[in-house]
Design an enzyme around this catalytic site. Structure first.
Site, mmCIF file in Angstrom:
data_model
loop_
_atom_site.group_PDB
_atom_site.id
_atom_site.type_symbol
_atom_site.label_atom_id
_atom_site.label_comp_id
_atom_site.label_asym_id
_atom_site.label_seq_id
_atom_site.Cartn_x
_atom_site.Cartn_y
_atom_site.Cartn_z
ATOM 1 N N VAL A 62 -30.632 -32.145 13.995
ATOM 2 C CA VAL A 62 -30.879 -32.660 12.640
ATOM 3 C C VAL A 62 -30.409 -34.104 12.452
ATOM 4 C CG1 VAL A 62 -30.899 -30.429 11.439
ATOM 5 C CG2 VAL A 62 -28.730 -31.652 11.724
ATOM 6 N N ASN A 88 -28.578 -26.523 6.392
ATOM 7 C CA ASN A 88 -27.451 -25.657 6.728
ATOM 8 C C ASN A 88 -26.763 -26.030 8.040
ATOM 9 O OD1 ASN A 88 -26.044 -22.819 6.879
ATOM 10 N ND2 ASN A 88 -27.266 -22.967 8.759
ATOM 11 N N SER A 139 -18.936 -27.106 1.344
ATOM 12 C CA SER A 139 -17.831 -26.214 1.715
ATOM 13 C C SER A 139 -16.697 -26.418 0.724
ATOM 14 C CB SER A 139 -17.346 -26.591 3.125
ATOM 15 O OG SER A 139 -16.062 -26.075 3.370
ATOM 16 N N TYR A 151 -14.349 -33.154 8.541
ATOM 17 C CA TYR A 151 -15.206 -32.087 8.002
ATOM 18 C C TYR A 151 -15.226 -32.175 6.465
ATOM 19 C CZ TYR A 151 -17.083 -27.330 7.418
ATOM 20 O OH TYR A 151 -17.849 -26.244 7.076
ATOM 21 N N ALA A 152 -14.046 -32.348 5.869
ATOM 22 C CA ALA A 152 -13.965 -32.431 4.403
ATOM 23 C C ALA A 152 -14.731 -33.651 3.887
ATOM 24 C CB ALA A 152 -12.503 -32.500 3.961
ATOM 25 N N LYS A 155 -18.485 -32.867 4.119
ATOM 26 C CA LYS A 155 -18.914 -31.859 3.138
ATOM 27 C C LYS A 155 -18.809 -32.397 1.712
ATOM 28 C CE LYS A 155 -20.255 -28.450 5.666
ATOM 29 N NZ LYS A 155 -21.715 -28.324 5.850
HETATM 30 N N1 LIG Z 1 -18.406 -20.303 8.270
HETATM 31 C C1 LIG Z 1 -17.730 -20.838 7.262
HETATM 32 O O1 LIG Z 1 -16.589 -20.441 6.960
HETATM 33 C C2 LIG Z 1 -18.325 -21.947 6.441
HETATM 34 C C3 LIG Z 1 -17.685 -22.296 5.248
HETATM 35 C C4 LIG Z 1 -18.209 -23.313 4.477
HETATM 36 C C5 LIG Z 1 -19.351 -23.974 4.889
HETATM 37 N N2 LIG Z 1 -19.939 -23.625 6.067
HETATM 38 C C6 LIG Z 1 -21.126 -24.376 6.449
HETATM 39 O O2 LIG Z 1 -22.215 -23.484 6.572
HETATM 40 C C7 LIG Z 1 -23.128 -23.961 7.561
HETATM 41 C C8 LIG Z 1 -23.399 -22.871 8.591
HETATM 42 O O3 LIG Z 1 -22.172 -22.556 9.227
HETATM 43 P P1 LIG Z 1 -21.958 -21.234 10.105
HETATM 44 O O4 LIG Z 1 -20.589 -20.754 9.815
HETATM 45 O O5 LIG Z 1 -23.111 -20.323 9.959
HETATM 46 O O6 LIG Z 1 -21.921 -21.890 11.561
HETATM 47 P P2 LIG Z 1 -22.536 -21.409 12.966
HETATM 48 O O7 LIG Z 1 -21.799 -22.212 13.972
HETATM 49 O O8 LIG Z 1 -22.535 -19.940 13.063
HETATM 50 O O9 LIG Z 1 -24.051 -21.917 12.869
HETATM 51 C C9 LIG Z 1 -24.364 -23.274 12.820
HETATM 52 C C10 LIG Z 1 -25.705 -23.454 13.490
HETATM 53 O O10 LIG Z 1 -26.050 -24.838 13.370
HETATM 54 C C11 LIG Z 1 -26.613 -25.257 14.599
HETATM 55 N N3 LIG Z 1 -26.417 -26.696 14.740
HETATM 56 C C12 LIG Z 1 -25.248 -27.363 14.945
HETATM 57 N N4 LIG Z 1 -25.479 -28.681 15.047
HETATM 58 C C13 LIG Z 1 -26.814 -28.848 14.895
HETATM 59 C C14 LIG Z 1 -27.650 -29.975 14.891
HETATM 60 N N5 LIG Z 1 -27.148 -31.214 15.075
HETATM 61 N N6 LIG Z 1 -28.979 -29.808 14.712
HETATM 62 C C15 LIG Z 1 -29.509 -28.563 14.534
HETATM 63 N N7 LIG Z 1 -28.740 -27.450 14.530
HETATM 64 C C16 LIG Z 1 -27.420 -27.591 14.702
HETATM 65 C C17 LIG Z 1 -25.864 -24.481 15.666
HETATM 66 O O11 LIG Z 1 -26.600 -24.429 16.885
HETATM 67 C C18 LIG Z 1 -25.693 -23.132 14.991
HETATM 68 O O12 LIG Z 1 -26.761 -22.250 15.294
HETATM 69 C C19 LIG Z 1 -22.484 -25.221 8.146
HETATM 70 O O13 LIG Z 1 -23.005 -26.360 7.500
HETATM 71 C C20 LIG Z 1 -21.029 -25.044 7.806
HETATM 72 O O14 LIG Z 1 -20.339 -26.276 7.763
HETATM 73 C C21 LIG Z 1 -19.462 -22.620 6.847
#
Ligand SMILES: NC(=O)c1ccc[n+]([C@@H]2O[C@H](COP(=O)([O-])OP(=O)(O)OC[C@H]3O[C@@H](n4cnc5c(N)ncnc54)[C@H](O)[C@@H]3O)[C@@H](O)[C@H]2O)c1
Length: 244
Positions: A62, A88, A139, A151-152, A155
Site C-alpha cells: 500500500v 486497514n 488505534s 506507531y502512535a 495512527k
Molecule cells: N491488533 C490490534 O490490537 C490493533 C489495534 C489497533 C489498530 N490496529 C490496526 O488494525 C489494522 C490491522 O491490524 P491486525 O491486527 O489485523 O494486523 P495483522 O498483522 O494481523 O494484519 C495486517 C495485514 O496487513 C498486511 N500488510 C502489512 N503491510 C502491508 C503493506 N505495506 N501493504 C499491504 N498489506 C500490508 C499484512 O500482510 C497483514 O496481512 C492495522 O492497521 C493495525 O495497525 C490493530
C-alpha cells in the site's frame, strides 16, 4: 438482503487479523470483496473462503504508489466502480522508545499507515461516487498515545487525514471515518509481552482484549448505510479502556 448487497468493497491488509474478519463479515452481508494484501497467498486463501461470488485477491504494497495504481486500475477494469474502501493494512512497532528508534523505522511506519491510506484513498476516489464510504484503521495509540511513538504518530495522522478529507468529500456524498481499536487478538498482537497485556486488561472495564470480528462489526457499521449521516468521525471499540 445483506447490508452491503452487491457493493464492491476493497480491504487492504485483508490477508490476516482484522482485515480478514472484515472481508468475511462483508461477504456475509452480500458484498463483492477485493481482498488486498502484501502477502498475496494469504489474500487468495481469504478470498477463496468467502461466501458468494465475484471476489478477488490482489497483492501489492500500500505504500508503493505505482503498485497501488496498478491495483486500482485492475479494480476499474473488472468492476468499473468502487463503493467501499477500508484502509486497514498495517505493521506493528517494536518496543523501541523515542531515544532508540531509528529515523528509518519511524518513516517506514508513516509510509505504510498514513502514506498507504493517502495513496489508496486518492487512487480509489475516481472510482467512487455518492453513497461511497471509506474507513481508515487508526488505534488507541493515535487517540491517546498508547503504543510506541512511531506507531502512535502514524495512527494519529490517520485521524487528521480523516477529518480533513471528510470536509472535502462531503460535497461528493462520500463519507470517510476512522476506527480506533484497543488491543485486539490478531497475529499483530500475539507476540505482545504478557507484562504489557495484563495491566491493560486489568484497566479495561470489560476485562479482556477485543476480537477481530468485533472490530469488523464497527467497520461494517461505518461502511454501510446504517451510518449514512456519519462522516469525519472516529469510533473506538476498546472495551472501555479509553473514554473520550
Ligand atoms: N491488533 C490490534 O490490537 C490493533 C489495534 C489497533 C489498530 N490496529 C490496526 O488494525 C489494522 C490491522 O491490524 P491486525 O491486527 O489485523 O494486523 P495483522 O498483522 O494481523 O494484519 C495486517 C495485514 O496487513 C498486511 N500488510 C502489512 N503491510 C502491508 C503493506 N505495506 N501493504 C499491504 N498489506 C500490508 C499484512 O500482510 C497483514 O496481512 C492495522 O492497521 C493495525 O495497525 C490493530
Amino acid at each position: 438482503m445483506g447490508k452491503l448487497e452487491k457493493k464492491v468493497t476493497l480491504i487492504t491488509g485483508a490477508g490476516s487479523g482484522i482485515g480478514k474478519a472484515t472481508a468475511k463479515k462483508f461477504a456475509d452481508e452480500d458484498a463483492i470483496v477485493i481482498v488486498q494484501d502484501f502477502d498475496k497467498e494469504s489474500a487468495e486463501e481469504v478470498a477463496g473462503d468467502l461466501k458468494g461470488q465475484g471476489h478477488l485477491a490482489i497483492g501489492g504494497d500500500v505504500s508503493n504508489e505505482e503498485e497501488m495504481k496498478h491495483v486500482f486500475s485492475e479494480v476499474a477494469d473488472k468492476y468499473s466502480s468502487l463503493d467501499v474502501l477500508v484502509n486497514n493494512a498495517g505493521i506493528s512497532g517494536g518496543p523501541e522508545g523515542l531515544s532508540s528508534i531509528t529515523y528509518e523505522s519511524f518513516m517506514r511506519m508513516l509510509e505504510v499507515h498514513i502514506g498507504g491510506t493517502f495513496i489508496c484513498t486518492q487512487a480509489a476516489l475516481p472510482l467512487m461516487s455518492e453513497g461511497g464510504s471509506i474507513v481508515n484503521l487508526s488505534s488507541i495509540a493515535g487517540l491517546a498515545g498508547w503504543g510506541p511513538v512511531h506507531y502512535a504518530s502514524a495512527k494519529g495522522a490517520i485521524l487528521g487525514f480523516t477529518r480533513s478529507s471528510a470536509r472535502e468529500l462531503g460535497g461528493l456524498g462520500i463519507r470517510i471515518n476512522s476506527v480506533a481499536p484497543g488491543v485486539v487478538e490478531t497475529p499483530m498482537t500475539e507476540e505482545l509481552d504478557d507484562s504489557l497485556l495484563s495491566p491493560l486488561v486489568m484497566m479495561t472495564p470489560l476485562g479482556r482484549i477485543g476480537q477481530a470480528d468485533e472490530i469488523a462489526s464497527t467497520i461494517l457499521y461505518l461502511a454501510s448505510d446504517d451510518s449514512s449521516f456519519v462522516t469525519g468521525q472516529w469510533i473506538s471499540p476498546n472495551g472501555g479502556l479509553i473514554t473520550i
